[in-house]
Design an enzyme around this catalytic site. Structure first.
Site, mmCIF file in Angstrom:
data_model
loop_
_atom_site.group_PDB
_atom_site.id
_atom_site.type_symbol
_atom_site.label_atom_id
_atom_site.label_comp_id
_atom_site.label_asym_id
_atom_site.label_seq_id
_atom_site.Cartn_x
_atom_site.Cartn_y
_atom_site.Cartn_z
ATOM 1 N N ASP A 67 -5.638 -0.322 -2.164
ATOM 2 C CA ASP A 67 -6.322 -1.211 -3.103
ATOM 3 C C ASP A 67 -7.629 -1.772 -2.544
ATOM 4 O O ASP A 67 -7.866 -1.770 -1.339
ATOM 5 C CB ASP A 67 -5.423 -2.404 -3.437
ATOM 6 C CG ASP A 67 -5.344 -3.403 -2.285
ATOM 7 O OD1 ASP A 67 -4.938 -2.980 -1.177
ATOM 8 O OD2 ASP A 67 -5.733 -4.567 -2.474
ATOM 9 N N LYS A 107 -7.535 6.995 9.988
ATOM 10 C CA LYS A 107 -8.969 6.883 10.279
ATOM 11 C C LYS A 107 -9.212 7.246 11.744
ATOM 12 O O LYS A 107 -8.273 7.280 12.537
ATOM 13 C CB LYS A 107 -9.448 5.468 9.962
ATOM 14 C CG LYS A 107 -9.557 5.223 8.450
ATOM 15 C CD LYS A 107 -10.266 3.927 8.131
ATOM 16 C CE LYS A 107 -10.240 3.664 6.641
ATOM 17 N NZ LYS A 107 -10.770 2.333 6.297
ATOM 18 N N ARG A 141 -4.949 0.746 -7.151
ATOM 19 C CA ARG A 141 -3.765 1.389 -6.564
ATOM 20 C C ARG A 141 -3.296 2.551 -7.435
ATOM 21 O O ARG A 141 -2.654 3.484 -6.967
ATOM 22 C CB ARG A 141 -2.611 0.386 -6.424
ATOM 23 C CG ARG A 141 -2.863 -0.730 -5.430
ATOM 24 C CD ARG A 141 -1.548 -1.424 -5.069
ATOM 25 N NE ARG A 141 -1.745 -2.746 -4.492
ATOM 26 C CZ ARG A 141 -1.958 -2.977 -3.197
ATOM 27 N NH1 ARG A 141 -2.039 -1.974 -2.348
ATOM 28 N NH2 ARG A 141 -2.110 -4.205 -2.751
ATOM 29 N N ASP A 148 0.448 3.573 4.063
ATOM 30 C CA ASP A 148 -0.611 4.311 3.410
ATOM 31 C C ASP A 148 -1.635 4.831 4.408
ATOM 32 O O ASP A 148 -2.071 5.962 4.327
ATOM 33 C CB ASP A 148 -1.293 3.452 2.316
ATOM 34 C CG ASP A 148 -1.672 2.055 2.801
ATOM 35 O OD1 ASP A 148 -1.514 1.753 4.010
ATOM 36 O OD2 ASP A 148 -2.140 1.251 1.972
ATOM 37 N N ASP A 181 -5.354 2.351 10.363
ATOM 38 C CA ASP A 181 -6.753 1.990 10.580
ATOM 39 C C ASP A 181 -6.868 1.369 11.971
ATOM 40 O O ASP A 181 -6.948 2.088 12.961
ATOM 41 C CB ASP A 181 -7.179 1.039 9.455
ATOM 42 C CG ASP A 181 -8.641 0.663 9.508
ATOM 43 O OD1 ASP A 181 -9.379 1.243 10.314
ATOM 44 O OD2 ASP A 181 -9.056 -0.215 8.738
ATOM 45 N N GLY A 189 0.787 -1.237 0.000
ATOM 46 C CA GLY A 189 0.000 0.000 0.000
ATOM 47 C C GLY A 189 0.817 1.284 0.000
ATOM 48 O O GLY A 189 0.368 2.307 -0.505
ATOM 49 N N PHE A 219 -14.064 2.966 3.619
ATOM 50 C CA PHE A 219 -13.073 2.224 2.866
ATOM 51 C C PHE A 219 -12.681 3.041 1.637
ATOM 52 O O PHE A 219 -13.533 3.424 0.843
ATOM 53 C CB PHE A 219 -13.598 0.841 2.456
ATOM 54 C CG PHE A 219 -12.509 -0.031 1.901
ATOM 55 C CD1 PHE A 219 -11.633 -0.688 2.756
ATOM 56 C CD2 PHE A 219 -12.326 -0.158 0.542
ATOM 57 C CE1 PHE A 219 -10.593 -1.467 2.259
ATOM 58 C CE2 PHE A 219 -11.289 -0.929 0.027
ATOM 59 C CZ PHE A 219 -10.426 -1.587 0.885
ATOM 60 N N VAL A 220 -11.380 3.306 1.496
ATOM 61 C CA VAL A 220 -10.914 4.137 0.381
ATOM 62 C C VAL A 220 -9.905 3.394 -0.488
ATOM 63 O O VAL A 220 -9.279 2.427 -0.048
ATOM 64 C CB VAL A 220 -10.274 5.456 0.892
ATOM 65 C CG1 VAL A 220 -11.315 6.355 1.534
ATOM 66 C CG2 VAL A 220 -9.134 5.183 1.867
HETATM 67 P P1 IMP Z 1 -4.524 -1.671 10.151
HETATM 68 O O1 IMP Z 1 -3.576 -2.798 10.444
HETATM 69 O O2 IMP Z 1 -5.943 -2.026 10.456
HETATM 70 O O3 IMP Z 1 -4.114 -0.347 10.775
HETATM 71 O O4 IMP Z 1 -4.609 -1.500 8.612
HETATM 72 C C1 IMP Z 1 -3.636 -0.963 7.895
HETATM 73 C C2 IMP Z 1 -3.535 -1.628 6.550
HETATM 74 O O5 IMP Z 1 -4.795 -2.054 6.030
HETATM 75 C C3 IMP Z 1 -2.999 -0.593 5.640
HETATM 76 O O6 IMP Z 1 -1.608 -0.804 5.456
HETATM 77 C C4 IMP Z 1 -3.786 -0.769 4.367
HETATM 78 O O7 IMP Z 1 -3.030 -1.507 3.439
HETATM 79 C C5 IMP Z 1 -5.024 -1.528 4.746
HETATM 80 N N1 IMP Z 1 -6.206 -0.610 4.789
HETATM 81 C C6 IMP Z 1 -6.765 -0.043 5.881
HETATM 82 N N2 IMP Z 1 -7.821 0.727 5.556
HETATM 83 C C7 IMP Z 1 -7.934 0.658 4.211
HETATM 84 C C8 IMP Z 1 -8.827 1.279 3.247
HETATM 85 O O8 IMP Z 1 -9.738 2.053 3.551
HETATM 86 N N3 IMP Z 1 -8.605 0.946 1.943
HETATM 87 C C9 IMP Z 1 -7.603 0.115 1.530
HETATM 88 N N4 IMP Z 1 -6.749 -0.462 2.385
HETATM 89 C C10 IMP Z 1 -6.898 -0.192 3.715
HETATM 90 MG MG MG Z 2 -0.931 -1.999 3.794
#
Ligand code: IMP
Ligand code: MG
Length: 205
Positions: A176, A147, A182, A116, A119, A60, A169-170
């Protein structure tokens, strides 16, 4: 491809402007660290080679890091980590998993992890754990998007954030959905029908 998008949250120009600001701030902060090391005798200017390591989280962060490092006019090197958390046509984290070995020689380096989006925090939480254990000289986290806090399950101190976005979700600029979008130059949301269509296709496969 544009027909698949529901709306643009952050456009190309706004991203470019913000990435340049983040790069300038990061470079200034890292130069300050390097100057302090030199003053303490921890390194000379010649030893700056290899002291700053940028670590994008694959896949990402690929577009973001390409622009970010070009906004940082200093010596730096690039190493990769690969973490997967969104297998296939899913829009919710399934917990972070290392998908390749993490660089193991980060002791004494100034490390910047680039992703990227922050979340749930599981991805950067895992990366933090594995890199902090190596005792780098400094460890920073930089994300293009963040987020809201209420979706966070794991706390990570991210000092450099491009944009705060709503809990949607973006896709685009490296992000992606099921491996696609992407290459969209903006941060955008997908049309509901597209998400459903991809999900049905994934369920049949
Ligand atoms: P986390 O581990 O939940 O913080 O998620 C982070 C990873 O999930 C990021 O590196 C992204 O690749 C993916 N991700 C989180 N939210 C989104 C979204 O809205 N769209 C696409 N990929 C996301
Ligand atoms: Mg990622």
């Amino acid at each position: 491809m544009d027909h698949d998008l529901a709306g643009i949250l952050v456009d190309e120009q706004a991203i470019a402007d913000r990435v340049r600001e983040l790069g300038a701030r990061l470079a200034a902060d890292l130069e300050r660290d390097l100057a302090r090391d030199a003053a303490l005798g921890a390194s000379s200017d010649a030893d700056d080679f290899g002291r700053v390591v940028m670590i994008p989280v694959m896949t990402g962060a690929i577009v973001f890091v390409a622009d970010l490092i070009r906004a940082m006019p200093m010596r730096l090197s690039l190493r990769l980590v690969a973490v997967s958390s969104y297998p296939g046509a899913s829009v919710q984290s399934k917990g972070a998993k290392l998908a390749a070995e993490i660089p193991g020689d980060l002791a004494g380096k100034h490390v910047v992890v680039v992703d990227d989006i922050l979340d749930s925090g599981q991805t950067l939480g895992l990366v933090h754990e594995l890199i902090a254990a190596q005792k780098p000289a400094s460890l920073r986290f930089c994300v293009l998007l963040r987020k809201p806090d209420r979706v966070r399950r794991r706390a990570v101190d991210v000092q450099y954030v491009g944009f705060e976005i709503p809990d949607e979700f973006v896709v685009g600029y490296g992000l992606d959905f099921d491996g696609h979008y992407r290459n969209v130059p903006h941060i955008a949301t997908l049309r509901h029908e597209v998400v459903e269509r991809v999900r049905r296709r994934a369920a049949r496969a």
